[in-house]
Design an enzyme around this catalytic site. Sequence first.
Site, PDB file in Angstrom:
ATOM      1  N   GLU A  93    -111.443  59.158 -30.822  1.00  0.00           N
ATOM      2  CA  GLU A  93    -111.741  60.573 -30.598  1.00  0.00           C
ATOM      3  C   GLU A  93    -113.222  60.629 -30.244  1.00  0.00           C
ATOM      4  O   GLU A  93    -114.063  60.922 -31.075  1.00  0.00           O
ATOM      5  CB  GLU A  93    -111.401  61.376 -31.857  1.00  0.00           C
ATOM      6  CG  GLU A  93    -111.353  62.862 -31.648  1.00  0.00           C
ATOM      7  CD  GLU A  93    -112.721  63.497 -31.737  1.00  0.00           C
ATOM      8  OE1 GLU A  93    -113.374  63.586 -30.660  1.00  0.00           O
ATOM      9  OE2 GLU A  93    -113.135  63.898 -32.819  1.00  0.00           O
ATOM     10  N   GLU A 102    -119.465  62.377 -23.715  1.00  0.00           N
ATOM     11  CA  GLU A 102    -120.020  61.717 -24.905  1.00  0.00           C
ATOM     12  C   GLU A 102    -119.766  60.213 -24.860  1.00  0.00           C
ATOM     13  O   GLU A 102    -119.593  59.578 -25.901  1.00  0.00           O
ATOM     14  CB  GLU A 102    -119.473  62.372 -26.178  1.00  0.00           C
ATOM     15  CG  GLU A 102    -120.025  63.778 -26.341  1.00  0.00           C
ATOM     16  CD  GLU A 102    -119.642  64.451 -27.635  1.00  0.00           C
ATOM     17  OE1 GLU A 102    -119.008  63.814 -28.485  1.00  0.00           O
ATOM     18  OE2 GLU A 102    -119.980  65.647 -27.776  1.00  0.00           O
TER      19      GLU A 102
HETATM   20  C1  LIG Z   1    -116.496  62.700 -32.302  1.00  0.00           C
HETATM   21  S1  LIG Z   1    -116.713  61.650 -33.688  1.00  0.00           S
HETATM   22  C2  LIG Z   1    -115.083  61.600 -34.347  1.00  0.00           C
HETATM   23  C3  LIG Z   1    -115.035  61.095 -35.704  1.00  0.00           C
HETATM   24  C4  LIG Z   1    -113.842  61.491 -36.564  1.00  0.00           C
HETATM   25  N1  LIG Z   1    -112.750  62.017 -35.801  1.00  0.00           N
HETATM   26  C5  LIG Z   1    -114.323  62.483 -37.626  1.00  0.00           C
HETATM   27  O1  LIG Z   1    -113.933  63.645 -37.555  1.00  0.00           O
HETATM   28  O2  LIG Z   1    -115.054  62.063 -38.517  1.00  0.00           O
HETATM   29  C6  LIG Z   1    -116.926  60.093 -32.929  1.00  0.00           C
HETATM   30  C7  LIG Z   1    -117.266  58.983 -33.889  1.00  0.00           C
HETATM   31  O3  LIG Z   1    -117.373  57.788 -33.136  1.00  0.00           O
HETATM   32  C8  LIG Z   1    -118.510  57.071 -33.561  1.00  0.00           C
HETATM   33  N2  LIG Z   1    -118.927  56.256 -32.409  1.00  0.00           N
HETATM   34  C9  LIG Z   1    -119.410  56.700 -31.233  1.00  0.00           C
HETATM   35  N3  LIG Z   1    -119.685  55.679 -30.420  1.00  0.00           N
HETATM   36  C10 LIG Z   1    -119.368  54.549 -31.106  1.00  0.00           C
HETATM   37  C11 LIG Z   1    -119.440  53.157 -30.805  1.00  0.00           C
HETATM   38  N4  LIG Z   1    -119.910  52.746 -29.623  1.00  0.00           N
HETATM   39  N5  LIG Z   1    -119.010  52.276 -31.728  1.00  0.00           N
HETATM   40  C12 LIG Z   1    -118.548  52.707 -32.934  1.00  0.00           C
HETATM   41  N6  LIG Z   1    -118.472  54.003 -33.282  1.00  0.00           N
HETATM   42  C13 LIG Z   1    -118.870  54.913 -32.392  1.00  0.00           C
HETATM   43  C14 LIG Z   1    -119.521  58.129 -33.975  1.00  0.00           C
HETATM   44  O4  LIG Z   1    -120.484  57.604 -34.863  1.00  0.00           O
HETATM   45  C15 LIG Z   1    -118.597  59.163 -34.603  1.00  0.00           C
HETATM   46  O5  LIG Z   1    -118.427  58.909 -35.975  1.00  0.00           O
END
Ligand SMILES: C[S@@+](CC[C@H](N)C(=O)[O-])C[C@H]1O[C@@H](n2cnc3c(N)ncnc32)[C@H](O)[C@@H]1O
EC number: 2.1.1.320
Length: 293
Positions: A93, A102
Amino acid sequence: MLYLVFNRLIIRCSTKVLMVVGAGRGPLVRASLQAAEETGRMLKVYAVEKNPNAVITLHSLIKLEGWESMVTIISSDMRCWDAPEKADILVSELLGSFGDNELSPECLDGAQRFLKPDGISIPSSYTSFIQPVTASKLHNDIKAHKDIAHFETAYVVKLHRVARLAPPQEVFSFAHPNFSPKATNQRYTKLQFELPQDTGSCLVHGFAGYFDAVLYKDVHLGIEPNTCTPNMFSWFPIFFPLRKPIYVPSESPIEVHFWRCCGATKVWYEWALVAPSPSPIHNSNGRSYWVGL
Ligand SMILES: C[S@@+](CC[C@H](N)C(=O)[O-])C[C@H]1O[C@@H](n2cnc3c(N)ncnc32)[C@H](O)[C@@H]1O
């Protein structure tokens, strides 16, 4: 939603490997385990998360729920993680209000190394949409900053007092996994909007943006006004302003060009109006607004 997806997936009785990439505080881990239970499937889950604070929350959740035997937490960026085995299903997500804003394409490109050749990604694809809008209040709020940078920035905002001038059209699409060696996440689209005949003349202040994502086959989720998921408040639209409001005479089409650009350290959008009168290219070289890789 995941329950619907799992019901459509043909999964034989062996244990399947599911990786939640970008697990955050764990709602998709919970949904995956719940969907597996409801559909009688066996799952081994990896929860990959790069934010150390979210990882602490994930550890508490797994302990609290007693999921230690089913879920392994990986504190890493999915683009660098060396996975010990390949996944049948990647669940993520990472979508913004404009779908790809994003870095979902870049993150999932990095993660697909550890997806089996016949593995699937949920979501499997997503598409952004825009429509021209009259939004004088929003435009005035941006103008109050008295600089160009704020007119070259996209805003996630609940749209009030906005006139939507033409139906939304598709801008950029991404599908996952994409193993093509020629795959690129750069995009360019040129769109023409015809205003309904009874619109008369109007002012365009910018473009409202949305996304729609296909999770799996016919299961979709999104905020595009014509097909939006009911009762979902997770995403507001995005607004791409124009530096100067553009006067559109009655029955004149609006033509706009949009670019998604990728550099070594950042991803950004550029946009320019071509008709009924040209605007400068907004956010050239990502000088005002970008997302760091
Ligand atoms: C939009 S949030 C969704 C999280 C989850 N659905 C929630 O409500 O907690 C996206 C998540 O992906 C993680 N994230 C983004 N890019 C990432 C990457 N390259 N590797 C690991 N995690 C990543 C962010 O830190 C975030 O926790």
